[in-house]
Structures are given as structure tokens and as C-alpha cells.
Design a protein around this motif. Sequence first.
Motif, short mmCIF file in Angstrom:
data_model
loop_
_atom_site.label_atom_id
_atom_site.label_comp_id
_atom_site.label_asym_id
_atom_site.label_seq_id
_atom_site.Cartn_x
_atom_site.Cartn_y
_atom_site.Cartn_z
N GLU A 17 20.74 -21.96 -35.79
CA GLU A 17 19.92 -22.28 -34.60
C GLU A 17 20.15 -21.27 -33.48
N PHE A 18 21.00 -20.28 -33.72
CA PHE A 18 21.31 -19.24 -32.74
C PHE A 18 21.87 -19.82 -31.45
N HIS A 19 22.71 -20.84 -31.59
CA HIS A 19 23.36 -21.40 -30.40
C HIS A 19 24.28 -20.38 -29.75
N TRP A 20 24.66 -19.36 -30.51
CA TRP A 20 25.59 -18.35 -30.00
C TRP A 20 24.89 -17.29 -29.13
N VAL A 21 23.57 -17.33 -29.11
CA VAL A 21 22.85 -16.36 -28.26
C VAL A 21 22.85 -16.87 -26.82
N PRO A 22 23.48 -16.12 -25.90
CA PRO A 22 23.59 -16.62 -24.52
C PRO A 22 22.23 -16.56 -23.81
N PRO A 23 22.12 -17.28 -22.69
CA PRO A 23 20.89 -17.18 -21.89
C PRO A 23 20.70 -15.74 -21.42
N GLU A 24 19.50 -15.39 -21.10
CA GLU A 24 19.18 -14.04 -20.63
C GLU A 24 19.42 -12.97 -21.70
N HIS A 25 19.44 -13.39 -22.94
CA HIS A 25 19.54 -12.44 -24.04
C HIS A 25 18.37 -12.67 -24.99
N ASP A 26 17.87 -11.60 -25.60
CA ASP A 26 16.79 -11.71 -26.59
C ASP A 26 17.35 -11.45 -27.99
N TRP A 54 20.33 -9.14 -27.39
CA TRP A 54 20.16 -7.99 -26.49
C TRP A 54 20.00 -8.49 -25.06
N PRO A 55 20.91 -8.08 -24.16
CA PRO A 55 20.82 -8.56 -22.77
C PRO A 55 19.51 -8.09 -22.14
N ARG A 56 18.84 -9.00 -21.44
CA ARG A 56 17.52 -8.66 -20.88
C ARG A 56 17.56 -7.52 -19.89
N GLU A 57 18.71 -7.39 -19.18
CA GLU A 57 18.75 -6.32 -18.18
C GLU A 57 19.05 -4.96 -18.83
N GLN A 58 19.44 -5.00 -20.09
CA GLN A 58 19.80 -3.74 -20.76
C GLN A 58 18.53 -2.96 -21.13
N GLN A 59 18.62 -1.64 -21.03
CA GLN A 59 17.47 -0.78 -21.37
C GLN A 59 17.03 -0.98 -22.81
N ARG A 60 15.75 -1.17 -22.98
CA ARG A 60 15.26 -1.38 -24.35
C ARG A 60 15.19 -0.07 -25.14
N GLY A 61 15.11 1.01 -24.41
CA GLY A 61 15.09 2.32 -25.07
C GLY A 61 16.34 2.52 -25.93
N VAL A 100 12.73 -11.17 -31.97
CA VAL A 100 12.39 -12.54 -32.33
C VAL A 100 12.12 -13.38 -31.08
N THR A 101 12.96 -13.20 -30.05
CA THR A 101 12.70 -13.92 -28.80
C THR A 101 12.60 -12.91 -27.65
N GLY A 102 12.05 -13.39 -26.55
CA GLY A 102 11.89 -12.52 -25.39
C GLY A 102 10.46 -12.04 -25.26
N ASN A 103 10.24 -11.26 -24.25
CA ASN A 103 8.90 -10.79 -23.98
C ASN A 103 8.85 -9.29 -24.19
N TRP A 104 8.31 -8.89 -25.31
CA TRP A 104 8.29 -7.47 -25.69
C TRP A 104 6.83 -7.02 -25.83
N PRO A 105 6.56 -5.77 -25.48
CA PRO A 105 5.17 -5.28 -25.66
C PRO A 105 4.74 -5.37 -27.12
N VAL A 106 5.60 -4.93 -28.03
CA VAL A 106 5.37 -5.13 -29.46
C VAL A 106 6.69 -5.58 -30.06
N PRO A 107 6.63 -6.46 -31.06
CA PRO A 107 7.89 -6.97 -31.61
C PRO A 107 8.59 -6.00 -32.56
N TRP A 108 7.84 -4.98 -33.04
CA TRP A 108 8.47 -4.03 -33.97
C TRP A 108 9.23 -2.98 -33.21
N LEU A 109 10.46 -2.76 -33.62
CA LEU A 109 11.31 -1.77 -32.96
C LEU A 109 11.81 -0.76 -33.98
N GLY A 110 12.22 0.38 -33.46
CA GLY A 110 12.77 1.42 -34.35
C GLY A 110 11.70 2.06 -35.19
#
Lengths: 490, 362
Positions: free
Chosen positions: B250-259, B299-306, B322-332
Motif C-alpha cells: 500500500e506504499f505506507h512507507w512513502v512520506p507525504p510530499e513525495h511522489d 521522489w521528494p516534490r521539491e527535488q528537481q525532476r531533471g 505513479v503518483t504526483g502531478n507530472w506532465p507525462v508519466p514516462w520518465l527516462g
Amino acid sequence: MERKPGGLMNASKLFEQLRRLYPPDRLLTRPAQLAPYESDGLTAFRARPAGIVLPETQDEVIQTVKLCYQHEIPFMARGSGTSLSGGSVPIQDGLLIGLNRMNRILQYEPKQRIAVVEPGVINLAVSQRATFDNLYYAPDPSSGPVCTLGGNVAFNSGGAHCLKYGMTSNHVLGLKVVLPNGEVCQLGGDSLEMVGPDMTGMFVGSEGLFGVALEITLRLLPKPEVYYTVQAAYDSLAKAGDAVTLVVASGLLPGAMEIMDRLSLDAADAAVGAGYPSDAKAILIVELEGIAEEVEAEKPRLHELIEKSGAYLVEVAKDDEQRLKIWTGRKSAFSAVGRLSPDFIVQDGVVPRTKLGESLVEIDRLSREYDIRVANVFHAGDGNLHPLIMYDGRQSGALERAECLAGEILRHCIRLGGSITGEHGVGLEKRGYMREMFGESDLEFMFELRHAVDPLQLANRGKMLPMAESPVLTTRGAHPLEKQGIISRE
Amino acid sequence: MMVPGSITEVQQAVHSVQHLRVAGGATKSALSCDATLSTRKLSGVLEYEPSEYTFTALSGTPLQDIVNTLVEHNQFLPFDPPLVESGATLGGTVAAGLSGPGRLRYGGLRDFLLGTRVVTGGGRIVLGGGKVVKNAAGFDIPKLMVGGLGTMAILVELTFKVFPRPERYVSLRVDFEFLQQALDFQSDLMTSPLELACLDFVPPGTLWMRIGGMATAIEKRVDRLCQFVGDSARVYRDQEDEEIWRSAREFHWVPPEHDLVKIPILPQQIQVSESYLSGLDCEFPRRYSMGGNLLWLAWPREQQRGLLDEFCTQLQRPALAVTGNWPVPWLGPRQDNLYRQRLSSVFDPESKLARFPAGVGQ
């Protein structure tokens, strides 16, 4: 929608260029060289290719496919040609690409539990390579000692252990393929997980219609620590079928559950001296496998169920040798039927497991109605029937009657909500039944997919889809090499 | 939001708009934030025959309903779908292509999906696969739906294979001082015949493992596993065991403000991955699941996505937000090729489904 083959002019131009690519011993065009390739494991179909190339490198395959595309000559790539559905029958006047020389294991990573192989690698060779690390490649078609992984990928081959471990597609993580226009694509990868649509899965089982696999990344599994193989004899086929239902309902998940009827027992006995009880109407083989403690705990439950099911004789393989003997008898059943009949057709329709008993009664009824002998060997755990329909090709109309009976069995599978093929693929043989299993619009959609990937319909033209027609010569009787005992059907 | 209640209504919805994105339970915000169609009303188990090991359900059926139904017959979904309690649906899980830690033993979601009925981007109803546990007829369209994020078609009906549920589970935890020790051990476990149900590595040095099977054998297997891993192992049973994997799943280990980001990798890349992440001036809660084949990264939300893109590129691994607000969900690095494009041209000829966010470019 249908394009015609490129014609003889194009073929001669193609061969002119192929001669620059291949030395004479790897470009076969003489009738005597072509004859052995005319059919596959399903000997009722036969067609003569215009020529055969035997590439040794990926680049040769790619160049060959490009040339076929350029000259609009249809091609079929195959390995050992063991298809039981006519899937690897050559295309009349097309090019056959024989991949048996592409038989290198390119990468073997025991710690990562993967192997990357070329398409001509023999199925069993992977497990042999991995055995010292206690790993194996799970899909085990009966033709494992001869069939190639490229063919396994094309037809999503199965085997006796599919209920627990799945089919070929469940063990292929990634593919490097050449599309029918010569473009090379990498699908999937080497991790157990992936992101994006599962294109590897969409390629596996496409029967060669989407192109040729050049590299196959396989997932390997740790070998089960112990096997516990039980052979139970029954005085009726129905009781053996019921036993399967009991085992499944009990919560056990055996590695394999196989049933052989009297006729197939006779055949296997005659072929390999399997030593089955002479009065048994059916034999059930159940194999538990896994970690020793778990199997030990499962044993009493299994024996209780088998006793309850009314088996009158229960034998347990005491060692590897006895286990091998049981499996040799089972796996030899197909070719062994050749001893009972000059010709036979094997079907591999699937029914819901709970309808096994009903299906066997129906097959028996059809067998009487047609007055044609049908031996039954089947992967009972997953409802995968294997009726072996015997006929004598020398008798006029015998093949047609056998095919008619086979068709009725397939329709029965469809009626019960099953499938026309569990593991052999549609090939040439079952094309006509695709319309009964799928709706017209579903088939039309599949055809459009094929057309989008291969607009000229060059790759294995004429297989699987009923609308992609190509002429195939049919003859009756066994393959000439089979009659001489050089090849056999596994 | 369109909320169709039947396959015909899904078809009508597709015909009525230019662009469409689908949401199920909306538990994976990066994939559903721009949704314009909900599968909420496409819910329910249509067929379930325990003795066949198969069921067919509508795509909007909550996983929790499926799990509850199966449990009554001592069966389960062996690919161990994540976010069950959070409200994920069957269809959303297929579209996202997510499996949980328990996929180690018998395979992932792709290995258990047998059949699909979908509405394509072109508005056509297409049936693929079958309803029996073994089937090799026709193109394997169901596989293509796994991980497709609804870019090819809208899932309506899904048929799965299920297995009998292990009677009991027990979990073990072992801590290592050095990363390499843990990784060596993980590798030994992966090639052993011990049949682990789960094997997760949580940096800096903890291996979590789980076994499941018959009640009469489980304690003997625990003893054996303890011998294998040494005296330092801690054993967890019953509720404690359940809780460990519930938290993972259930990803209980993912803290708030993280994607949450999914990155498929290889076990031998963990060293590289760890040195990269520990070199950044930030904490990244993470979990290497399935014997080192999948990195779940918070991934902390304040951290650079680059940086995340750079990380994935360095590993040469495509990833999925998987979570958060991203322009596109595919990365890399993207795996795009002619094969995919050509299949897409049939499924979604007008690119109604393929755009992130809905209607705004590729």
C-alpha cells in the motif's frame, strides 16, 4: 486487401541478390534440397518454397528480410519445423529462412536468472546450460529435445507444466526482432518488470506474422528441489478426470497433471516399453514439485485424494530414473501412435477443466460415430486435450473424414467456452476455426494489426488468419522421411 | 467526467470526444489526474468458477472486492496487486501494469491476465485472449493492455487466472552492515530452491523475505530459512507478517510530499543506483522489490525532476511516475519503435487516448 506474391521475375532478382549474401551451401534451390523442408510436424500439409537460406548471423537475417520486402517475396522463418499446426509449412514459391544455425546462447546470467539466446537454440539446451546453477527454463513442450526457441516464441508453446508456470510468453522478458520490412526493434528488456505496453507479450504467439525474433531474453527459474511423481491407474477414463477435479479443488497446485487413455497407453508401451498396467483404462500422472518440506506435507493430501478418486493401482517414482520413465512414456505418446496407425492428426483444443469428463464422453461418441480411432493424451491440469485422430492416408477420403472429426472436437471446445488451441497454435490447420472462436469484427481487427505491421503480408503469409489466403499443396500420408523412420512426430 | 455504465456507453463516449483519459479508483494520481472518463459504474464480478482457477470481472471492480471474493474460496491473485486497500481497481492495475512484492513466486500481472474485452481508441469493441487457463489462438491482445496506461484501448472486461492461496505465511528480516553483503545474500536467495514468496531490499541494509505454503510445513521451512540466513534473522508471524507486506503493497512507507516512481532495474544495478542516490543531498525513501528487479522510489516534490530523468538515463531504464502531478508519466529513456507505432495506429487511429495530459501533445 490481398497482395499477390511478387511473381517469378521478382523471385529471380531476389535470388540474384541472395547469392551475393550467401555461399552456395547456405542457399538451397535444387528440388532435392528443398524436399525435406516441404512440410513440418503436421505432415498433411505440404508446399515447396522457391529457395531456402541458412543464415548464421543476425545481419544475414535482417538483410534477407529486407530483400524479401524489396522484392515483395513472402518468407517464413523457422527452426526445426516441428509445428503441429502447419505453422512452419513453407510458403509456396516463397523463401524459407532456416534459423537452425543461429544457435548461440549469447548471454547467460545465472545470478540474474536470465539467458539471451538466438532463435535457433534448442529448447532443452537452455536448461542443460543452466543445470549446474540449479536453474532451468520452465516451458517444456514434448518436442523440447529438438524444437527451437524461435519457434516456441512464434507459437507460444506450452508443455506439461503450464498450469503452474505458464506458457512461453510468461518466460520471455524481451525480444530483438526484425519486422517484415527489415526494421529492427527492441521489445521489452531483461528485468522481470517493465513499463509501457507489453509489446514482448504481443509478439509472442504471433505465429511469425509480425516478423522474426533475432534475440530472445528468457527468464530462468530455480530448479524445484524435489519431484514427487505419482502414476495412478483407473478402470475408467471418467474416474481419472474426476481425480483431477478433486486435486484442483483441494488447494494443491501440482507442477503437472496428465492423463493417458488406453489407446495411448498401448502406443507408448509398444514404442518405449513403458510397462503400464495392462488392464488400466486410464493413467493419471500427478507431479508435485518444489521445496522438500512443502512437497512432504502435500504428499499425504495427494494420496488421500487419489484413493478417494478410486485409483486401483498407485505407483510412486522412487528415483529420477523411474520419474524419467514415466515422463518418457507420456512424452513419447504422440510419436508412438504412429505404431498404431499410418497417419494421425493431433488436436490441442482446450476446455474448462471441469468439463473434461463431458468432453471425453463426446470425443468417444464422435469416435464411434465416425468409426475412427481416437487416442487421448492430455494436460488435464489445464484442460488441454490432445486427441490423436488415426487414419490411413492411403484410403480415399480418410484424411477428410479425420479432419471432419477433428473439426467437431474443436467446435465442442468452442461451445464449452474453451479454445481451439492451447499450445500448438492456429497455423494452417485451424485457420478455418478462427471464425468460430472469434467474431468477425475481432478477426478483422487482428487482420488490421497484421496489415499495419506487415502491409505486404510477407511474413509467414497464409497462417493463423483465415482471410490471408495462400495456396498450400496438400498431400496424404506420412512425410517421406517419417516413413523411412528418419524423423518422428513428438 | 463521463461515467459509462455499459460497454456501449463506453463506445459512445469514445465517439463523442476528441481526447479521452480513463480513471479507475484514481489511486495513481500521475496516471489519472487528467481523467475524463471514470470506470466507476463498470463494476462487478461477472463469472467466477473457483475450480477453473479463473474469473471475469468488469474493469472498474475494486481489487478489494476481487480479493474478498477469492478469499472465500481460499484463492488469491498471485501477482499481489498493490494499492488494494487504497481503492485501486482491476482495470487501473492492468493499465498501469503494477504487481506487488508477491509477484516473485509465480509471476507478474502479465502472467495472469487471460482475456480482455476493450473499446479501442477508434471506438471498436475488441475481444482478445480467452477465458480458459491455456490458450494460444490469435494475437495476445491482453498482454498489450498491460502497462498501456489506456493509450491503446479502454479496458471493459478482464479475465484472470488465480491460484489456491498459501495456508500460512511467515516473514523474516535480516540486517546487514554493508550493502554488498545484502546484495550477495539477495543473489544467493534468488538462485536457491527456497521458493520465497517475496524478497525486498530496503537500504541501507535490510532484506525482507516471506515464505508461504502449507500450514504443516511452514515452521520447518522457517527453520531452514533461518539456517540459511543466520541467527540474526527476526521472524514475523500472523498479524506482524501481514502488516509488513500490507505496508509495502500500500506504499505506507512513502512520506507525504513525495511522489512514487516505478523503475524496473536489474539486481546488479543496485550498487550504481545506491551510489547515485546517496550522492544527492536529499533523502529518498525507496525499496528494491522482487529480488532486485524493481525500484520503488519516493521522489521528494521539491527535488528537481531533471535529476530523476538523469538517474533513469544513467541506469538506462525507462520509469513510470505513479503518483504526483507530472506532465507525462514516462520518465527516462523511452522505448518507442515502429512496432508500437503501427499497433497504435490500429488501436487508436486518431490519437484519442495517447495524449498526456488529455489532448495536449505527446
